[in-house]
Design an enzyme around this catalytic site. Structure first.
Site, PDB file in Angstrom:
ATOM      1  N   GLY A 105       0.814  -1.227   0.000  1.00  0.00           N
ATOM      2  CA  GLY A 105       0.000   0.000   0.000  1.00  0.00           C
ATOM      3  C   GLY A 105       0.836   1.260   0.000  1.00  0.00           C
ATOM      4  N   LYS A 121       2.997 -10.116  -4.185  1.00  0.00           N
ATOM      5  CA  LYS A 121       3.816  -9.030  -3.625  1.00  0.00           C
ATOM      6  C   LYS A 121       5.198  -9.540  -3.209  1.00  0.00           C
ATOM      7  CE  LYS A 121      -0.247  -6.600  -1.892  1.00  0.00           C
ATOM      8  NZ  LYS A 121      -1.179  -6.500  -0.768  1.00  0.00           N
ATOM      9  N   GLY A 175      -6.260   0.179   1.030  1.00  0.00           N
ATOM     10  CA  GLY A 175      -7.221   1.275   1.219  1.00  0.00           C
ATOM     11  C   GLY A 175      -6.952   2.404   0.245  1.00  0.00           C
TER      12      GLY A 175
HETATM   13  P1  NDP Z   1     -12.075  -1.445  -7.830  1.00  0.00           P
HETATM   14  O1  NDP Z   1     -12.815  -2.665  -8.199  1.00  0.00           O
HETATM   15  O2  NDP Z   1     -12.577  -0.599  -6.717  1.00  0.00           O
HETATM   16  O3  NDP Z   1     -11.913  -0.521  -9.117  1.00  0.00           O
HETATM   17  C1  NDP Z   1     -11.705  -1.028 -10.408  1.00  0.00           C
HETATM   18  C2  NDP Z   1     -12.014   0.064 -11.396  1.00  0.00           C
HETATM   19  O4  NDP Z   1     -11.776  -0.397 -12.705  1.00  0.00           O
HETATM   20  C3  NDP Z   1     -13.471   0.534 -11.366  1.00  0.00           C
HETATM   21  O5  NDP Z   1     -13.524   1.945 -11.385  1.00  0.00           O
HETATM   22  C4  NDP Z   1     -14.074  -0.031 -12.661  1.00  0.00           C
HETATM   23  O6  NDP Z   1     -15.082   0.794 -13.219  1.00  0.00           O
HETATM   24  C5  NDP Z   1     -12.853   0.016 -13.545  1.00  0.00           C
HETATM   25  N1  NDP Z   1     -12.930  -0.899 -14.683  1.00  0.00           N
HETATM   26  C6  NDP Z   1     -13.103  -2.228 -14.684  1.00  0.00           C
HETATM   27  N2  NDP Z   1     -13.103  -2.702 -15.958  1.00  0.00           N
HETATM   28  C7  NDP Z   1     -12.911  -1.646 -16.751  1.00  0.00           C
HETATM   29  C8  NDP Z   1     -12.843  -1.463 -18.163  1.00  0.00           C
HETATM   30  N3  NDP Z   1     -12.947  -2.490 -19.004  1.00  0.00           N
HETATM   31  N4  NDP Z   1     -12.680  -0.211 -18.655  1.00  0.00           N
HETATM   32  C9  NDP Z   1     -12.573   0.848 -17.819  1.00  0.00           C
HETATM   33  N5  NDP Z   1     -12.636   0.755 -16.479  1.00  0.00           N
HETATM   34  C10 NDP Z   1     -12.807  -0.478 -15.961  1.00  0.00           C
HETATM   35  O7  NDP Z   1     -10.565  -1.929  -7.528  1.00  0.00           O
HETATM   36  P2  NDP Z   1      -9.475  -1.240  -6.607  1.00  0.00           P
HETATM   37  O8  NDP Z   1      -9.495   0.221  -6.829  1.00  0.00           O
HETATM   38  O9  NDP Z   1      -9.590  -1.754  -5.230  1.00  0.00           O
HETATM   39  O10 NDP Z   1      -8.138  -1.888  -7.181  1.00  0.00           O
HETATM   40  C11 NDP Z   1      -7.532  -1.407  -8.353  1.00  0.00           C
HETATM   41  C12 NDP Z   1      -6.119  -2.016  -8.463  1.00  0.00           C
HETATM   42  O11 NDP Z   1      -5.353  -1.608  -7.341  1.00  0.00           O
HETATM   43  C13 NDP Z   1      -6.085  -3.533  -8.445  1.00  0.00           C
HETATM   44  O12 NDP Z   1      -5.023  -3.978  -9.250  1.00  0.00           O
HETATM   45  C14 NDP Z   1      -5.789  -3.864  -6.975  1.00  0.00           C
HETATM   46  O13 NDP Z   1      -5.168  -5.109  -6.815  1.00  0.00           O
HETATM   47  C15 NDP Z   1      -4.823  -2.731  -6.660  1.00  0.00           C
HETATM   48  N6  NDP Z   1      -4.694  -2.379  -5.268  1.00  0.00           N
HETATM   49  C16 NDP Z   1      -5.804  -2.201  -4.487  1.00  0.00           C
HETATM   50  C17 NDP Z   1      -5.686  -1.801  -3.180  1.00  0.00           C
HETATM   51  C18 NDP Z   1      -6.869  -1.576  -2.302  1.00  0.00           C
HETATM   52  O14 NDP Z   1      -6.677  -1.325  -1.104  1.00  0.00           O
HETATM   53  N7  NDP Z   1      -8.064  -1.659  -2.812  1.00  0.00           N
HETATM   54  C19 NDP Z   1      -4.363  -1.549  -2.600  1.00  0.00           C
HETATM   55  C20 NDP Z   1      -3.257  -1.766  -3.498  1.00  0.00           C
HETATM   56  C21 NDP Z   1      -3.428  -2.171  -4.782  1.00  0.00           C
HETATM   57  P3  NDP Z   1     -16.482   1.077 -12.412  1.00  0.00           P
HETATM   58  O15 NDP Z   1     -16.094   1.971 -11.283  1.00  0.00           O
HETATM   59  O16 NDP Z   1     -17.351   1.751 -13.387  1.00  0.00           O
HETATM   60  O17 NDP Z   1     -16.945  -0.274 -11.983  1.00  0.00           O
HETATM   61  N1  HSE Z   2      -6.122  -6.808  -0.953  1.00  0.00           N
HETATM   62  C1  HSE Z   2      -4.869  -6.189  -0.706  1.00  0.00           C
HETATM   63  C2  HSE Z   2      -4.547  -6.307   0.759  1.00  0.00           C
HETATM   64  C3  HSE Z   2      -4.915  -4.756  -1.121  1.00  0.00           C
HETATM   65  O1  HSE Z   2      -5.446  -6.583   1.551  1.00  0.00           O
HETATM   66  O2  HSE Z   2      -3.394  -6.149   1.134  1.00  0.00           O
HETATM   67  C4  HSE Z   2      -3.603  -4.045  -1.006  1.00  0.00           C
HETATM   68  O3  HSE Z   2      -2.672  -4.516  -1.929  1.00  0.00           O
END
Ligand code: NDP
Ligand code: HSE
Length: 434
Positions: free
Chosen positions: A134, A205, A304
């Site tokens: 994160g 990771k 987050g």
């Molecule tokens: P979300 O599911 O909250 O967001 C995914 C986004 O991608 C949404 O806005 C969705 O659109 C969009 N999306 C999906 N398909 C398409 C497409 N074909 N074209 C355009 N937009 C698209 O995921 P997160 O934000 O949680 O995670 C995003 C990345 O970050 C992942 O790789 C995750 O592993 C990584 N990550 C997440 C963390 C976390 O704490 N959540 C921490 C560290 C890394 P819509 O909003 O319209 O559905």
């Molecule tokens: N799902 C992941 C976690 C998000 O809980 O650590 C951050 O990479």
């Protein structure tokens, strides 16, 4: 002042967090970097999805190619996730010479070499700080801050969801399913959350950290991976009695020969007195041992919207400086510098063990079990058996000395077949972190 235009695909938990953070501190970043950074377009799947922070409709599109193909966009941020369409999006942006920033650990772990090669071909960069731990700047630290070090050990609590679940189970006695639902509500968990629970997110990771630290790309298939489904409150209680805490730990350790490393992820008993044992909730930590720097510790929120946004924007800043300075002036995101890199198979790794058996409380049971361990040359260092009634099923806890994992695996398979054993043996490894 020069301006760098951003395009982003994904406006969910992390994407909307990045948008919000840039609104909040964009002027500060511009003052520090000498470059203005502005969003030009953000692609999402559907306009009306609920988002943690509002994104103005005027900036949004549902056509990601519009973002990738916009010549005014210099840097692409991919925050979609997964290893399918996200790979296509990133390769398309790199093919146009755009620098890409991603938080997608699954994709980087599984397709890192392909993506870095595509970036190098176009003279672009692929930055991935947010993919591990994160908001903790661990990638940049390994790459730049510790450039003068070889790493004998890196221990990481790298999955926020698992640490949140294990902490609340231990401290509040809350059931697994309830805490998981809570972690999902807070936006910590992957979709599906099995990626977290079964250890694969931590595998991705840990693999990225191992690759970066040791200079060869670690194939995720070579990473021994066990999740937290088998960790129960009773194990946490016995571990505590023995002076340990159970954490899902990413382990990257040099073993002999010198070019070989252990890379693994599993629930591990670590001494209560060690600082990693106090890392609770969604917090992550990374303990890095370098031959020059010695022991160092990184701590912060591992998941987050806001913490992750901080890491994404630090990559954006590097990308903006690359553009400002007309080239790349820092250590590249990944350098394959190892001549012979090798991950040692788990069977050959020596560990200590905690074993919980469910046995019939009857004379001679312990003798049968210890005969099997003794034949496998595995020494028992302590035994706990709470009092029960003769003939009843009771837990039997054993702490075992150093032994190869293959010997342990075979011994446990034999023990599991004894008629006095009433359920599948539970085994966790112990790390002293010395
Ligand atoms: P979300 O599911 O909250 O967001 C995914 C986004 O991608 C949404 O806005 C969705 O659109 C969009 N999306 C999906 N398909 C398409 C497409 N074909 N074209 C355009 N937009 C698209 O995921 P997160 O934000 O949680 O995670 C995003 C990345 O970050 C992942 O790789 C995750 O592993 C990584 N990550 C997440 C963390 C976390 O704490 N959540 C921490 C560290 C890394 P819509 O909003 O319209 O559905
Ligand atoms: N799902 C992941 C976690 C998000 O809980 O650590 C951050 O990479």
């Amino acid at each position: 002042m020069q301006q760098v235009n951003l395009g982003m695909i994904g406006g969910g938990t992390v994407g909307s967090g990045v948008f919000h953070a840039l609104q909040q501190n964009g002027d500060l970043m511009a003052a520090r970097l000498g470059v203005k950074i502005a969003f030009r377009k953000i692609a999402v799947k559907a306009f009306d999805e609920p988002r943690p922070y509002l994104i103005p409709r005027a900036l949004m599109t549902t056509d990601w190619q519009e973002v990738v193909n916009d010549p005014q966009i210099h840097v692409l941020i991919e925050l979609v996730g997964g290893t399918g369409i996200a790979r296509v999006m990133i390769l398309a942006a790199l093919a146009q010479g755009k620098t890409v920033v991603t938080a997608n650990k699954a994709l980087v772990s599984m397709h890192g070499p392909e993506l870095f090669a595509a970036a190098a071909k176009q003279g672009a960069n692929l930055y991935y700080e947010a993919s591990v731990c994160g908001g903790i700047p661990i990638i940049k630290s390994l790459r730049e801050g510790f450039v003068a070090n070889q790493f004998s050990a890196i221990y990481g609590i790298v999955n926020g969801t698992c640490n949140y679940i294990l902490t609340r189970m231990k401290l509040e006695g809350v059931d697994f399913a309830v805490v998981l639902a809570d972690a999902q509500k807070q936006g910590y968990a992957e979709t599906p959350p099995d990626l977290d629970i079964d250890g694969f997110d931590a595998q991705h990771k840990t693999g990225i950290l191992a690759s970066l630290a040791h200079g060869f790309w670690v194939d995720h298939h070579n990473i021994q991976t066990e999740g937290i489904r088998d960790v129960s409150k009773i194990d946490m209680q016995f571990a505590e009695k023995l002076g340990y805490t159970i954490k899902l730990l990413g382990i990257i350790k040099r073993v002999s020969p010198k070019s070989a490393i252990q890379v693994s992820v599993y629930p591990t008993l670590i001494p209560n007195a060690h600082v990693l044992a106090s890392v609770n909730g969604v917090f992550n930590a990374c303990f890095v041992r370098g031959d020059v720097v010695g022991d160092t510790l990184f701590y912060g929120r591992g998941a987050g919207k806001d913490a992750t946004a901080s890491a994404v924007l630090s990559d954006v800043a590097d990308a903006a400086l690359d553009l400002k300075n007309g080239g790349k002036v820092r250590v590249p995101p990944f350098v394959a510098h190892a001549k012979r890199g090798q991950v040692v198979p788990m069977d050959e790794i020596i560990s200590r063990y905690y074993v919980r058996l469910s046995v019939v409380d009857r004379p001679g049971v312990l003798a049968k079990i210890s005969a099997i361990f003794s034949a496998a040359k595995i020494g028992i260092s302590s035994v706990i058996q709470p009092e029960g009634h003769e003939g009843e099923s009771v837990p039997l806890i054993l702490m075992l000395h150093d032994a190869p994992n293959a010997a342990m695996r075979k011994a446990l398979a034999k023990i599991a077949k004894l008629p006095v054993i009433k359920s599948k043996p539970v085994m966790f490894r112990v790390e002293t972190l010395d």
